[in-house]
Design an enzyme around this catalytic site. Structure first.
Site, PDB file in Angstrom:
ATOM      1  N   GLU A 115      65.862  47.536  34.092  1.00 58.94           N
ATOM      2  CA  GLU A 115      65.384  48.966  33.057  1.00 58.94           C
ATOM      3  C   GLU A 115      64.587  48.104  31.771  1.00 58.94           C
ATOM      4  O   GLU A 115      65.972  47.158  31.492  1.00 58.94           O
ATOM      5  CB  GLU A 115      66.565  49.429  32.914  1.00 58.94           C
ATOM      6  CG  GLU A 115      66.311  50.483  31.874  1.00 58.94           C
ATOM      7  CD  GLU A 115      67.480  51.750  31.290  1.00 58.94           C
ATOM      8  OE1 GLU A 115      66.699  52.587  30.970  1.00 58.94           O
ATOM      9  OE2 GLU A 115      68.611  51.153  31.577  1.00 58.94           O
ATOM     10  N   THR A 136      69.548  59.645  30.405  1.00 50.13           N
ATOM     11  CA  THR A 136      69.919  58.236  29.403  1.00 50.13           C
ATOM     12  C   THR A 136      70.129  59.194  28.278  1.00 50.13           C
ATOM     13  O   THR A 136      70.459  60.468  28.270  1.00 50.13           O
ATOM     14  CB  THR A 136      67.741  58.285  29.256  1.00 50.13           C
ATOM     15  OG1 THR A 136      67.409  59.228  29.100  1.00 50.13           O
ATOM     16  CG2 THR A 136      67.645  56.846  30.306  1.00 50.13           C
ATOM     17  N   GLU A 137      70.847  58.649  26.860  1.00 45.88           N
ATOM     18  CA  GLU A 137      70.763  59.405  26.114  1.00 45.88           C
ATOM     19  C   GLU A 137      69.808  60.319  25.813  1.00 45.88           C
ATOM     20  O   GLU A 137      69.984  61.621  24.729  1.00 45.88           O
ATOM     21  CB  GLU A 137      70.840  58.301  25.063  1.00 45.88           C
ATOM     22  CG  GLU A 137      72.473  57.676  25.389  1.00 45.88           C
ATOM     23  CD  GLU A 137      71.924  56.544  25.502  1.00 45.88           C
ATOM     24  OE1 GLU A 137      72.471  54.977  25.531  1.00 45.88           O
ATOM     25  OE2 GLU A 137      70.433  56.053  26.011  1.00 45.88           O
ATOM     26  N   ASP A 160      58.227  54.121  24.386  1.00 50.58           N
ATOM     27  CA  ASP A 160      57.550  54.253  23.120  1.00 50.58           C
ATOM     28  C   ASP A 160      56.587  55.242  23.665  1.00 50.58           C
ATOM     29  O   ASP A 160      55.401  54.593  24.534  1.00 50.58           O
ATOM     30  CB  ASP A 160      57.538  53.695  22.187  1.00 50.58           C
ATOM     31  CG  ASP A 160      57.209  54.460  20.594  1.00 50.58           C
ATOM     32  OD1 ASP A 160      56.296  54.602  20.650  1.00 50.58           O
ATOM     33  OD2 ASP A 160      57.947  53.225  19.827  1.00 50.58           O
TER      34      ASP A 160
END
Length: 212
Positions: A44, A192-193, A118
């Site tokens: 990842e 994921t968070e 991002d």
């Protein structure tokens, strides 16, 4: 996003070099030696606080996982989580994803995950996007012939850009999800968070799985 420096981060990393490394290029071609068993390696890029990579390692003990995080304080937070779980199939890298093809030898990695990368929305920053062609070439350099990339994001513009970039590079699409959490794929989805945060607001989560 700028992350505040955490004075405990570097000492924690220094004390746990059997789980995390800041010099991953030293292990290129020999990553299996850092795991208890030789198994397929999944990586990842941009592991954040570690929720996804730790969750995947717990769910899939038959796979060896490596999480890469460029921000040292964030990598140290992921390390804290990894230490609490003591998973023999999990390793971490405190380093930049753009150097990934110096971390691994050709074919050493079976699959790559890009989670909530991002989006770098400004046109002048296109080359920084993790799905730009130079990154795709680096991924191709470490994956086997039909190596897989999985991408998840909440950003529609970045998702559309990534689909175009994958297509232009010649990747083959296995499946595309425009609303992951409303699909059958979500039954085995490890969040994921960021994914939890955005889905709680009702935002659709986009996913694509493709191979070279």
């Amino acid at each position: 996003m700028r992350v505040r420096n955490k004075p405990w981060a570097q000492p924690l990393i220094d004390e746990n070099t059997e789980i995390i490394t800041e010099t991953p290029e030293k292990f290129a071609g020999n990553w299996q030696e850092r795991f208890s068993r030789q198994q397929p390696i999944h990586v990842e890029i941009g592991t954040g606080k570690g929720q996804f990579i730790v969750g995947m390692a717990k769910t899939h003990p038959e796979i060896n996982f490596i999480g890469i995080e460029i921000q040292k304080s964030v990598a140290a937070t992921a390390l804290k989580l990894a230490l609490s779980e003591q998973l023999p199939n999990l390793q971490l890298i405190a380093g930049a994803g753009e150097s990934i093809d110096t971390y691994f030898k050709t074919g050493e990695v079976s699959q790559i995950y890009l989670n909530f990368s991002d989006p770098w929305p400004k046109t002048r920053h296109e080359k920084r996007r993790l799905t730009y062609k130079t990154f795709l070439k680096a991924y191709q350099n470490i994956l086997p012939e039909h190596g897989v990339i999985e991408l998840k994001t909440d950003n529609q513009g970045f998702f559309e850009y990534s689909l175009m970039s994958f297509n232009n590079f010649g990747l083959i699409f296995d499946q595309v999800w425009l609303n992951l959490h409303a699909s059958e794929e979500n039954e085995t989805n490890v969040e994921t968070e960021y994914e939890q945060k955005f889905s709680a607001k009702g935002q659709p989560i986009y996913k694509v799985k493709a191979h070279f």
